[in-house]
Design a protein around this motif. Structure first.
Motif, PDB file in Angstrom:
ATOM      1  N   ASN A 190       0.601   0.679   5.785  1.00 32.28           N
ATOM      2  CA  ASN A 190      -0.335   0.076   6.400  1.00 32.28           C
ATOM      3  C   ASN A 190       0.247  -1.275   7.487  1.00 32.28           C
ATOM      4  O   ASN A 190      -0.153  -2.471   7.475  1.00 32.28           O
ATOM      5  N   LEU A 191       1.329  -1.022   7.923  1.00 35.82           N
ATOM      6  CA  LEU A 191       1.637  -2.128   9.060  1.00 35.82           C
ATOM      7  C   LEU A 191       1.097  -2.360  10.159  1.00 35.82           C
ATOM      8  O   LEU A 191       0.346  -1.164  10.479  1.00 35.82           O
ATOM      9  N   TRP A 192       1.076  -3.400  10.773  1.00 35.85           N
ATOM     10  CA  TRP A 192       0.320  -3.330  11.995  1.00 35.85           C
ATOM     11  C   TRP A 192       1.162  -2.781  13.159  1.00 35.85           C
ATOM     12  O   TRP A 192       2.099  -3.309  13.542  1.00 35.85           O
ATOM     13  N   GLU A 193       0.680  -1.675  13.580  1.00 32.86           N
ATOM     14  CA  GLU A 193       1.520  -0.756  14.513  1.00 32.86           C
ATOM     15  C   GLU A 193       1.950  -1.468  15.833  1.00 32.86           C
ATOM     16  O   GLU A 193       3.109  -1.128  16.386  1.00 32.86           O
ATOM     17  N   PHE A 198       0.791  -1.236  -0.154  1.00 36.28           N
ATOM     18  CA  PHE A 198       0.065  -0.085  -0.044  1.00 36.28           C
ATOM     19  C   PHE A 198       0.913   1.285   0.063  1.00 36.28           C
ATOM     20  O   PHE A 198       2.043   1.131   0.518  1.00 36.28           O
TER      21      PHE A 198
END
Lengths: 266, 256
Positions: free
Chosen positions: A112-115, A108
């Motif tokens: 949009n990494l999982w924080e 993306f």
């Protein structure tokens, strides 16, 4: 190993076939009938001014947006569609959608990494919880792909603690670890500071050279010209022109594309 | 009468405590075991209510956040009621109110549960904290970054997976600071217990006051107990946040 499998299936069927795709938001038809055929190993760049529908098209391929008409076929498997009670077009089989998504990776614009997960956990997450790989093997695999994108020593960092370029390379590793049949890139360098664009493009070029199938929506004219097998130029929801980079950039390229280039490069 | 030198140290202390000290600390020490029992009761009921209420609040918050067509309105009414009325009144309503209905008294739940102050308190406290927790969890769920959900869907997670692996873990982390407040409020609210015959911390303080007509001794000791508990709880939450919210801390070189 994987390369061999890819080569064998190459002649049998296209990696991705999209036929006559339409997508509207309300009364606005953003995509007005786009078809696309990607052979295994193709790198296809999609160019176009903003609003030309290129991101929407990409998001229709893995059904993050539901197309209003047209078919998407991934490695010979067509995504089945049906209509719900109100007559809205929806995927007929959610299980199929989930399965196909696991074969179509997406990178993306905003990473949009999982924080709340570390770099390593971001990569192992889907391996364990989508593909069902055992944790230990998933970690080995993740470390391998992180090595490849140059993020191995940052594997215990949280996304907020690394640069945008590093985040995007992590996002690419996250997709890569799934060994997808197709990788979709949605303006992967648009949110990056100029000095960070290079490191991400370098990784993408390497992937292209490895023979991975990639559809890249981008504003990076240089990447499109040098690294892709084919360029598709979208204009107002339609393919205005398409062809190999040398054709597109050559004497017989379309006027519209030339006009786009002159505004894009300035 | 014995001269001061004949007195034991303890007698000397007792004398000071009763006659000179503003607070009769020997009396407090004599009854300190009761306060500890009271603390156990307070903690037991508060913890159990938080556990039940916490578990209950998760599906409620999800139904609210995604505007479940059937449950959203009823849950809204429920949380509005429990957040809009005092806990004391809610507790009276259940503990004193239910007994007026014959069908309640005849039901199989009466003897083991509904006739007991302890259980009534757990029920009301659970419903109360569930209402508060559900509402701020709902907010936290709605604040999950859209992109993170999209990325999860894009790599092939089912709706359930996305909920349990991405949305909820990220939500709980965001809600943790608010939840530590809820836990402390709940501990404070548990003084309601002392009004329905239960000997919690304040209950012991009230008993001491009633027996010796010494208000300070009972209530100040109770206050100290609450303060120490709050201190321990907030310390615990800070550790938890340090561990769980590491991704929100400013970058340090400790893991460079």
């Amino acid at each position: 190993m994987r390369g061999h499998q890819l080569k064998n299936s190459q002649s049998v069927m296209p990696a991705l076939a999209v036929e006559d795709l339409h997508k509207s938001f309300g009364d606005v038809e953003v995509i007005r009938g786009i078809s696309l055929l990607a052979k295994t190993g193709d790198v296809i760049s999609m160019l176009g001014s903003s609003g030309s529908g290129k991101s929407t098209f990409l998001r229709c391929i893995n059904l993050l947006e539901t197309p209003n008409a047209g078919t998407v076929t991934v490695h010979g498997e067509t995504i089945r569609m049906s209509f719900d009670k109100r007559g809205v077009r929806v995927p007929a089989d959610l299980k199929q959608v989930v399965r196909i998504r696991s074969q179509v990776g997406m990178v993306f614009q905003n990473f949009n990494l999982w924080e709340h997960m570390t770099v390593l956990e971001n990569v192992t997450e889907a391996l364990v919880y989508v593909l069902g790989i055992r944790k230990k093997e998933a970690i080995e695999k993740a470390e391998h792909v992180l090595e490849k994108v140059g993020m191995h020593e940052r594997r215990d960092y949280y996304p907020a603690h690394i640069s945008g370029g590093q985040q995007q390379r992590t996002a690419i590793a996250r997709v890569l670890a799934m060994e997808p049949k197709i990788m979709l890139f949605d303006e992967p360098t648009s949110a990056l500071d100029p000095e960070l664009v290079g490191e991400v493009l370098r990784v993408m070029r390497r992937l292209g050279e490895e023979g991975r199938t990639m559809i890249v929506v981008t504003h990076e004219i240089g990447f499109a010209r040098d690294a892709s097998d084919k360029i598709i130029f979208l204009h107002e929801g339609l393919i205005e022109s398409e062809g190999a980079p040398e054709e597109m950039f050559g004497q017989n390229g379309s006027d519209q594309f030339r006009k786009f280039l002159s505004t894009a490069t300035h | 009468m014995a001269s001061p030198s004949d007195r034991t140290f303890w007698e000397y202390l007792t004398h000071i405590s009763e006659n000179q000290s503003p607070l009769d600390f020997v009396l407090v020490i004599d009854h300190i075991d009761k306060f500890f029992y009271g603390a156990i009761v307070t903690l037991e009921i508060t913890a159990l209510s938080l556990l039940i209420g916490g578990i209950l609040s998760i599906p409620l918050a999800i139904a609210r956040a995604y505007k479940h067509p059937l449950f959203n309105r009823p849950i809204w009414c429920y949380t509005y009621f429990f957040r809009g009325t005092p806990l004391l009144v809610q507790t009276y309503l259940i503990y004193y109110g239910l007994a007026q209905f014959d069908f309640v008294k005849e039901s199989f739940l009466w003897d083991p549960i509904l006739s007991k102050a302890w259980w009534c308190a757990v029920i009301v406290f659970s419903l109360n904290t569930a209402a508060y927790t559900a509402e701020f969890l709902r907010g936290a769920i709605e604040n999950t970054p859209r992109g993170e959900i999209e990325a999860a869907r894009a790599c092939g997670m089912s709706h359930k997976r996305v909920m349990f692996r991405i949305i909820l873990p990220s939500t709980f982390r965001r809600a943790l600071p608010a939840y530590s407040n809820e836990v402390i409020f709940m501990l404070h609210s548990s003084v309601v217990l002392s009004t329905i015959t239960i000997q919690d911390i304040l209950g012991v303080g009230r008993w001491l006051n009633g027996r010796y007509y010494l208000a300070y001794e009972g209530f100040i000791t109770a206050m100290m107990f609450y303060m120490i508990l709050v201190f321990i709880i907030s310390r615990g939450f800070r550790l938890w946040e340090h561990y769980w919210l590491a991704h929100l801390r400013p970058r340090t070189n400790q893991h460079a």
